[in-house]
Design a protein around this motif. Sequence first.
Motif, PDB file in Angstrom:
ATOM      1  N   ARG A 185       7.003  23.004  -2.513  1.00 16.56           N
ATOM      2  CA  ARG A 185       7.873  21.914  -2.608  1.00 16.56           C
ATOM      3  C   ARG A 185       7.095  20.469  -2.869  1.00 16.56           C
ATOM      4  N   ARG A 186       7.508  19.741  -3.956  1.00 21.47           N
ATOM      5  CA  ARG A 186       6.799  18.565  -4.283  1.00 21.47           C
ATOM      6  C   ARG A 186       7.168  17.305  -3.756  1.00 21.47           C
ATOM      7  N   GLU A 187       6.322  16.389  -3.407  1.00 18.27           N
ATOM      8  CA  GLU A 187       6.758  15.135  -3.370  1.00 18.27           C
ATOM      9  C   GLU A 187       5.688  13.931  -3.607  1.00 18.27           C
ATOM     10  N   VAL A 188       6.138  13.274  -4.326  1.00 19.66           N
ATOM     11  CA  VAL A 188       5.309  12.342  -5.219  1.00 19.66           C
ATOM     12  C   VAL A 188       5.313  10.705  -4.823  1.00 19.66           C
ATOM     13  N   ILE A 189       4.346  10.150  -4.316  1.00 17.51           N
ATOM     14  CA  ILE A 189       4.561   8.642  -4.001  1.00 17.51           C
ATOM     15  C   ILE A 189       3.689   7.950  -4.816  1.00 17.51           C
ATOM     16  N   PRO A 190       4.230   7.303  -5.891  1.00 15.22           N
ATOM     17  CA  PRO A 190       3.192   6.365  -6.708  1.00 15.22           C
ATOM     18  C   PRO A 190       2.830   5.210  -6.020  1.00 15.22           C
ATOM     19  N   THR A 191       1.608   4.768  -6.286  1.00 17.30           N
ATOM     20  CA  THR A 191       1.090   3.397  -6.130  1.00 17.30           C
ATOM     21  C   THR A 191       0.642   2.726  -7.263  1.00 17.30           C
ATOM     22  N   ASP A 192       0.370   1.383  -6.898  1.00 13.35           N
ATOM     23  CA  ASP A 192       0.006   0.453  -8.429  1.00 13.35           C
ATOM     24  C   ASP A 192      -1.547   0.465  -8.235  1.00 13.35           C
ATOM     25  N   THR A 193      -2.228   0.716  -7.409  1.00 13.05           N
ATOM     26  CA  THR A 193      -3.790   1.133  -7.467  1.00 13.05           C
ATOM     27  C   THR A 193      -4.265   2.375  -6.686  1.00 13.05           C
ATOM     28  N   PRO A 194      -5.338   3.004  -7.242  1.00 16.52           N
ATOM     29  CA  PRO A 194      -5.925   4.131  -6.690  1.00 16.52           C
ATOM     30  C   PRO A 194      -5.756   4.174  -5.194  1.00 16.52           C
ATOM     31  N   ILE A 195      -5.473   5.613  -4.642  1.00 14.15           N
ATOM     32  CA  ILE A 195      -5.782   5.743  -3.156  1.00 14.15           C
ATOM     33  C   ILE A 195      -7.024   6.447  -3.231  1.00 14.15           C
ATOM     34  N   SER A 196      -8.044   6.029  -2.432  1.00 15.14           N
ATOM     35  CA  SER A 196      -9.385   6.538  -2.287  1.00 15.14           C
ATOM     36  C   SER A 196      -9.660   7.604  -1.370  1.00 15.14           C
ATOM     37  N   GLN A 197      -8.894   7.804  -0.278  1.00 13.56           N
ATOM     38  CA  GLN A 197      -9.109   8.564   0.952  1.00 13.56           C
ATOM     39  C   GLN A 197      -7.883   8.840   1.576  1.00 13.56           C
ATOM     40  N   VAL A 198      -7.721  10.153   2.422  1.00 16.04           N
ATOM     41  CA  VAL A 198      -6.661  10.479   2.929  1.00 16.04           C
ATOM     42  C   VAL A 198      -6.988  11.323   4.151  1.00 16.04           C
ATOM     43  N   ALA A 199      -6.548  11.256   5.253  1.00 16.75           N
ATOM     44  CA  ALA A 199      -6.729  12.187   6.413  1.00 16.75           C
ATOM     45  C   ALA A 199      -5.134  12.191   7.254  1.00 16.75           C
ATOM     46  N   ILE A 200      -5.181  13.323   8.029  1.00 19.96           N
ATOM     47  CA  ILE A 200      -4.063  13.374   8.724  1.00 19.96           C
ATOM     48  C   ILE A 200      -4.310  13.663  10.151  1.00 19.96           C
ATOM     49  N   LEU A 201      -3.743  12.777  11.092  1.00 21.33           N
ATOM     50  CA  LEU A 201      -4.087  12.450  12.368  1.00 21.33           C
ATOM     51  C   LEU A 201      -2.779  12.875  13.240  1.00 21.33           C
ATOM     52  N   ASN A 202      -2.538  13.859  13.947  1.00 15.38           N
ATOM     53  CA  ASN A 202      -1.296  14.260  14.603  1.00 15.38           C
ATOM     54  C   ASN A 202      -0.093  14.221  13.771  1.00 15.38           C
ATOM     55  N   GLU A 203      -0.259  14.758  12.631  1.00 13.55           N
ATOM     56  CA  GLU A 203       0.633  14.986  11.582  1.00 13.55           C
ATOM     57  C   GLU A 203       1.159  13.579  10.900  1.00 13.55           C
ATOM     58  N   SER A 204       0.387  12.626  11.298  1.00 18.23           N
ATOM     59  CA  SER A 204       0.592  11.461  10.542  1.00 18.23           C
ATOM     60  C   SER A 204      -0.458  11.259   9.561  1.00 18.23           C
ATOM     61  N   VAL A 205       0.148  10.569   8.170  1.00 18.18           N
ATOM     62  CA  VAL A 205      -0.909  10.632   7.225  1.00 18.18           C
ATOM     63  C   VAL A 205      -1.453   9.292   7.021  1.00 18.18           C
ATOM     64  N   TYR A 206      -2.782   9.206   7.025  1.00 22.48           N
ATOM     65  CA  TYR A 206      -3.383   7.764   6.782  1.00 22.48           C
ATOM     66  C   TYR A 206      -4.190   7.898   5.526  1.00 22.48           C
ATOM     67  N   ILE A 207      -4.013   6.506   4.962  1.00 20.79           N
ATOM     68  CA  ILE A 207      -4.757   6.516   3.567  1.00 20.79           C
ATOM     69  C   ILE A 207      -5.640   5.359   3.503  1.00 20.79           C
ATOM     70  N   VAL A 208      -6.415   5.318   2.469  1.00 18.49           N
ATOM     71  CA  VAL A 208      -7.182   4.032   2.183  1.00 18.49           C
ATOM     72  C   VAL A 208      -6.964   3.603   0.752  1.00 18.49           C
ATOM     73  N   LYS A 209      -6.414   2.432   0.682  1.00 18.54           N
ATOM     74  CA  LYS A 209      -6.092   2.042  -0.563  1.00 18.54           C
ATOM     75  C   LYS A 209      -6.660   0.404  -0.718  1.00 18.54           C
ATOM     76  N   ASP A 210      -7.365   0.086  -1.949  1.00 23.53           N
ATOM     77  CA  ASP A 210      -8.058  -1.200  -1.905  1.00 23.53           C
ATOM     78  C   ASP A 210      -8.867  -1.451  -0.518  1.00 23.53           C
TER      79      ASP A 210
END
Length: 769
Positions: A43-68
């Motif tokens: 099942r898809r889920e797409v979350i667009p952003t205005d600038t690139p997301i460079s990194q992603v990790a999941i800690l305790n089911e929480s999604v962390y990302i690096v943007k700018d």
Amino acid sequence: MKKTFKAGLILVAALLNCSYLFAQDKAEHFWKPVEDAPYLQERREVIPTDTPISQVAILNESVYIVKDGKLALLQGEALITVKAAPDQINKIEVLKGGLWVSSNSGLYLFDDKKWTKISTEKFIDFCMHLNQVHVATTESIFKYEGGKLTNIMPEGGFLSSDVTMFMEDGSQLLADPVTLGPITAIESYSQTLHILRPGELVQLAGKVVNEHLIDWGNLPSKNTKDLLSIGSKLYISTDRGLGLLRGTSLTQIKGADGLPVENTNQMVKGFDRDMWIGTPRGLIRMTAEEFHYFGSDLWLPDNKVNGIASTKNKVVAATNGGLGIIHYEPYTLQKKAAHYEQWMEAYGHKRMGFVHLLTKRKGEWEREISDNDGAHTATYLAAMSYKYAVTGEEADRKEALDAFQAMLFLERVTPIEGLISRAVFSREGDSGGLDNRGSGGLPAKWYATSDSLWYWKGDASSDEVIAHYYSVAIFHDLVAKGKDKELAKEHMTRMTSYIMDNGWELIDADGEPTRWGRWNPEYLLRPYGYEDRGINGLEVLAFTYATYALTGDEKYKKGYEQLVKWGYPENTIKQKKTFPPSQIAPWDDNLALESYMILLPYEKDPDLRSTYLRSLERTYEIKRMEKIPWFNFTYAALTGNDADLGAATQHLREWPLDCRDYNYTNSHRDDLFVEKGYISYEGGLKAMSPRETALLRESRRAIVLDGGRHGNRIIEPTGYLRDYWKGRYYGFIKAPTVTDKKLLMVEEIDQSNLGAKPYSGTKRPDFLK
């Protein structure tokens, strides 16, 4: 009264006072039914952003990302900046229950509550080794224990694996110190640290830096990217494929092996002994048996993948355009059918019994009143007829009856008995105006009814005609009772008589033959219509004999015999065109299958059956590589032969749940080859999975690499419903054995404001009163 049907029986028609049965003896069946076992559905889920997301990790089911360069937490569809996090972050990874963050200002550890600064150095990679976190700079590796980092370099430095350096006493004389760098990635494999340098894989065996660990094989490329260890395998990503180290043997995984994109970057473990691979051209899932490709726009907001994170039944990809999240949920094929039926109701695909795709115009979803409303509705009528034959549920019969009446309306709305229309437009209830485009790019022909309530679209084609016969014959055999059974026969006789009485042509309201409604020998057996002689000949043979089978009227038998005398059966053998590719009409394949389905079950003459079966065998052999259930199930139903039912059923599992027509691009891929055991007769490079394209309609092709409408169309999922319930009816797909309702039914959803507004115009006449 509910009927039961033996698995593998061909269409059983209780017609008039006799039964027409074409069935193989059970012992002669060469196919085996496929279990509708639970599987994981994407099942898809797409979350667009205005600038690139460079990194992603999941800690305790929480999604962390690096943007700018900043750390953010995903909450719903919003990205919330994490306070106290460092700036200028270049890498994040979850190891041993903590989020490791490397930035230009140093190395940090976040435990979901507090931040700890570990070092002021910049680190480029992390891994777990012997149950301890190890981190690497470009030149050194450190292990984390007791809250601090310790350089793993032994006292006296590292040793070399070069045998010329060893002295007789085991010591080494080194002209230069042995170094680990330049390090680009580290990974633990077989309880040994492995280090990736630019274009080189080395091993840290105790104190020895082993630069000669590979006995056999080479890397696919010197442009190396990442390392990942899974069980007995160590993978190395490069720009020309994957390297696979097992023991001391290095092999390569390339496009020819099924890898969709050879230019591979990031690699992470999945949730089911699988591996996920990021590329500049999409996301890849690698299982033990196959590769799954996920591209934009359906699965990702952008094809350039910068990072991947995986947790239980979920994978998150960081891309230049935002986040692509793929959820995996337990499903059965029956549950998916329920999902699509719910979708059709929620999005308003149905109107007066007709079925429509939706098109976005000025920000609003509108039902498309098209050239082929009869053909599209016929698919749903067949689906609900098969379903009712399986379930015996009155709600399914009601759906079939509604679609059947819509098919009747297409003929009754015209002023001429037996003439069908392409579509019906309500002056009061339909929006968008009359489409001025007709069949084959010709101007549309719209006619007003005498009561001024409706417009009907003329110039009906053979596509529409055979769809009426196919779907109404199945409805007659599997659903109809009493009056509706008589109406079904009457509908077919009115059409057939009109065509026969007009010299095997469909004469429109203007007195001229429709552009494509021609089955007469003056057209089919002359140069102008010669190209249509196979498919049109097959259609007219089918609907003429089916009408005779339903009515017993000798008029139609004599008409059929006349067609036989003209040599129409022989022309059907090569009705399927294969060259030139640019002239192949994929919808003709659909028309042919519909024709076979109402001709072969009724025709008993051995010579004619031999001809038609040869035609079917040739057609199926050409279409077999595409693994489309509609072709496979029809072939198996009419012959009893094996028809790759496993592959066809898997095709159904790979349909996406989202019916929007997103763009898709596959022509760039490196795995475009025909699978072993198949032959491409139409020029197709590869049979594409529905997961890699989009929902397609009844005349779909699996060899189209690129397409889509930017998500501005929603396709009605009737092709799936027809194929699934047809598979169930014939016993190709077994009923699910699970009893958990969550695996058989979908949850109720809020159906407001999802698709097209409900139709509120003039009601369609009720022909059953």
